[in-house]
Motif scaffolding. Structure first.
Motif, mmCIF file in Angstrom:
data_model
loop_
_atom_site.group_PDB
_atom_site.id
_atom_site.type_symbol
_atom_site.label_atom_id
_atom_site.label_comp_id
_atom_site.label_asym_id
_atom_site.label_seq_id
_atom_site.Cartn_x
_atom_site.Cartn_y
_atom_site.Cartn_z
ATOM 1 N N ALA A 1 0.826 -1.210 0.000
ATOM 2 C CA ALA A 1 0.000 0.000 0.000
ATOM 3 C C ALA A 1 0.856 1.254 0.000
ATOM 4 N N ILE A 2 1.863 1.303 0.868
ATOM 5 C CA ILE A 2 2.709 2.492 0.995
ATOM 6 C C ILE A 2 3.503 2.750 -0.274
ATOM 7 N N SER A 3 3.987 1.682 -0.896
ATOM 8 C CA SER A 3 4.817 1.824 -2.099
ATOM 9 C C SER A 3 4.003 2.002 -3.370
ATOM 10 N N GLY A 4 2.742 1.567 -3.337
ATOM 11 C CA GLY A 4 1.917 1.631 -4.538
ATOM 12 C C GLY A 4 2.223 0.539 -5.541
ATOM 13 N N LYS A 5 2.941 -0.511 -5.110
ATOM 14 C CA LYS A 5 3.343 -1.571 -6.041
ATOM 15 C C LYS A 5 2.257 -2.606 -6.289
ATOM 16 N N ALA A 6 1.136 -2.463 -5.639
ATOM 17 C CA ALA A 6 -0.040 -3.300 -5.898
ATOM 18 C C ALA A 6 -1.271 -2.485 -5.533
ATOM 19 N N PRO A 7 -2.405 -2.750 -6.180
ATOM 20 C CA PRO A 7 -3.614 -1.933 -5.935
ATOM 21 C C PRO A 7 -4.327 -2.318 -4.647
ATOM 22 N N VAL A 8 -3.630 -2.155 -3.518
ATOM 23 C CA VAL A 8 -4.197 -2.503 -2.220
ATOM 24 C C VAL A 8 -5.204 -1.456 -1.760
ATOM 25 N N VAL A 9 -4.871 -0.184 -1.956
ATOM 26 C CA VAL A 9 -5.694 0.917 -1.449
ATOM 27 C C VAL A 9 -6.929 1.110 -2.318
ATOM 28 N N ARG A 10 -8.083 1.189 -1.683
ATOM 29 C CA ARG A 10 -9.360 1.299 -2.412
ATOM 30 C C ARG A 10 -9.913 2.715 -2.444
ATOM 31 N N ARG A 11 -9.354 3.625 -1.620
ATOM 32 C CA ARG A 11 -9.841 5.006 -1.597
ATOM 33 C C ARG A 11 -8.685 5.918 -1.202
ATOM 34 N N PHE A 12 -8.781 7.165 -1.632
ATOM 35 C CA PHE A 12 -7.739 8.152 -1.325
ATOM 36 C C PHE A 12 -8.399 9.419 -0.784
ATOM 37 N N PRO A 13 -7.751 10.150 0.134
ATOM 38 C CA PRO A 13 -6.504 9.762 0.809
ATOM 39 C C PRO A 13 -6.733 8.587 1.759
ATOM 40 N N MET A 14 -5.647 7.852 2.030
ATOM 41 C CA MET A 14 -5.719 6.677 2.884
ATOM 42 C C MET A 14 -4.609 6.700 3.923
ATOM 43 N N ILE A 15 -4.950 6.373 5.156
ATOM 44 C CA ILE A 15 -3.952 6.108 6.189
ATOM 45 C C ILE A 15 -3.706 4.600 6.175
ATOM 46 N N PRO A 16 -2.494 4.146 5.860
ATOM 47 C CA PRO A 16 -2.238 2.701 5.839
ATOM 48 C C PRO A 16 -2.133 2.136 7.251
ATOM 49 N N GLY A 17 -1.954 0.821 7.331
ATOM 50 C CA GLY A 17 -1.772 0.175 8.625
ATOM 51 C C GLY A 17 -2.909 -0.765 8.958
ATOM 52 N N ILE A 18 -2.714 -2.083 8.754
ATOM 53 C CA ILE A 18 -3.782 -3.050 8.986
ATOM 54 C C ILE A 18 -3.853 -3.497 10.445
ATOM 55 N N ASP A 19 -2.879 -3.070 11.247
ATOM 56 C CA ASP A 19 -2.847 -3.403 12.674
ATOM 57 C C ASP A 19 -2.827 -2.125 13.494
ATOM 58 N N LEU A 20 -3.398 -2.184 14.683
ATOM 59 C CA LEU A 20 -3.169 -1.120 15.675
ATOM 60 C C LEU A 20 -3.528 -1.627 17.051
ATOM 61 N N VAL A 21 -2.902 -1.006 18.047
ATOM 62 C CA VAL A 21 -3.285 -1.196 19.429
ATOM 63 C C VAL A 21 -3.305 0.188 20.065
#
Length: 328
Positions: A48-68
């Motif tokens: 997602a951060i690099s843009g090397k695959a179409p992971v992000v579905r909307r923009f702008p986007m905050i990446p990060g699939i994990d959080l605590v």
């Protein structure tokens, strides 16, 4: 104001990830407001951060699939103010704003309480990778695979899922073969609990529909030709838990392992996993002694450094897990 990594895609800059200051009005709708403590960089985050695959579905986007983090506001009675909560997947960082931010507003149905026996830092050192590894181990157990069944293969062994899979299996008493392309990491893998280490080249090139039976079961995060060869090398009645695609999404196999040896291919999805499965997996993780090896499996970076780490991860230059201290 607070800091977040933000991915944008526009005509002037193209695809671009940068560190920005936001306020609560920039966050999405949700019934829980969280002060984020830690997030992570997973393979999907790196894409997602690099843009090397179409992971992000909307923009702008905050990446990060994990959080605590700590609950600061909750619009229902599911969580209390000051409670620690945990998030893995559910499309966060893809469809919904993610965890690489100092604050997040999240739908409560995406969250689970942080287990009492796991610290916030260790929860992210484990993260989606460790949680996925535990789902894989539990899937093998449900298929009747025990330490007496024979050797277990773990591919992509120096990655996050592979590292935790080895550690969990070793703690449970399994004999483990680790597959890696990083010859310099043999001592790391054996310290985690691998009994033997093989070169990934043994599995990464096209092979035969059926090969010599070598392993009772496998956990594979690589996919593609590697997964096909793994299936072709599993003992009669064994199984493979497949959870990744580091080599590729294609699966150039035949039905031979499945109809001639009774091999089972188990698909492991961690993103949309039902709540009870998540609670069960994290309860099992709480029971392990993974904390003893966290320092071996994880490194820590700040928010801005996560952009560079994403490229390193995709290039195969990261061993284990990367925890992001969003407040560093």
């Amino acid at each position: 104001m607070f800091k977040s990594l933000v991915i944008n895609k526009n005509d002037s800059q193209g695809y671009h990830t940068s560190l920005k200051e936001l306020n609560d009005e920039d966050l999405q709708d949700g019934d829980v407001l969280i002060k984020v403590l830690y997030s992570t960089i997973n393979y999907k985050d790196a894409l997602a951060i690099s843009g090397k695959a179409p992971v992000v579905r909307r923009f702008p986007m905050i990446p990060g699939i994990d959080l605590v983090g700590i609950v600061e506001q909750c619009d229902n009675d599911k969580f209390s103010i000051g409670e620690h909560v945990l998030l893995n997947g559910y499309g966060v960082g893809e469809k919904y704003l993610g965890g690489l931010s100092q604050r997040a507003r999240i739908d409560s149905k995406f969250l689970i309480p942080l287990p009492k026996g796991i610290t916030p830092f260790n929860a992210m050192a484990i993260g989606t990778a460790g949680y996925t590894a535990m789902l894989c181990v539990m899937a093998l157990e449900k298929q009747g695979i025990t330490p007496d069944s024979g050797k277990i293969l773990v591919t992509g062994a120096t990655g996050g899922v592979g590292s935790f899979a080895i550690r969990i299996l070793a703690e449970l008493g399994y004999s483990i073969t680790a597959s890696t392309g990083s010859a310099e990491q043999v001592s790391y893998l054996k310290e985690l609990g691998a009994d033997e280490v093989i070169d990934r080249a043994e599995l990464s090139e096209p092979g035969k529909p059926l090969m010599k039976e070598r392993w009772a079961a496998a956990i594979d995060s690589v996919g593609s030709t590697t997964l096909a060869n793994v299936c072709a090398s599993i003992n009669y009645g064994g199984c493979v838990a497949a959870c990744g695609l580091a080599q590729g999404m294609e699966f150039p196999s035949t039905v031979a392992p499945f109809i001639l040896r009774g091999v089972s291919l188990l698909g492991i999805d961690s993103v949309m996993r039902p709540q009870q499965d998540r609670l069960d997996a994290w309860a099992r993780l709480e029971q392990t002694k993974l904390a003893d090896k966290i320092s071996k499996i994880s490194t820590t970076v700040g928010l801005e450094a996560a952009i560079e780490v994403a490229d390193q991860l995709l290039a195969g230059g990261v061993t284990g897990r990367v925890v992001v201290d969003v407040n560093a």
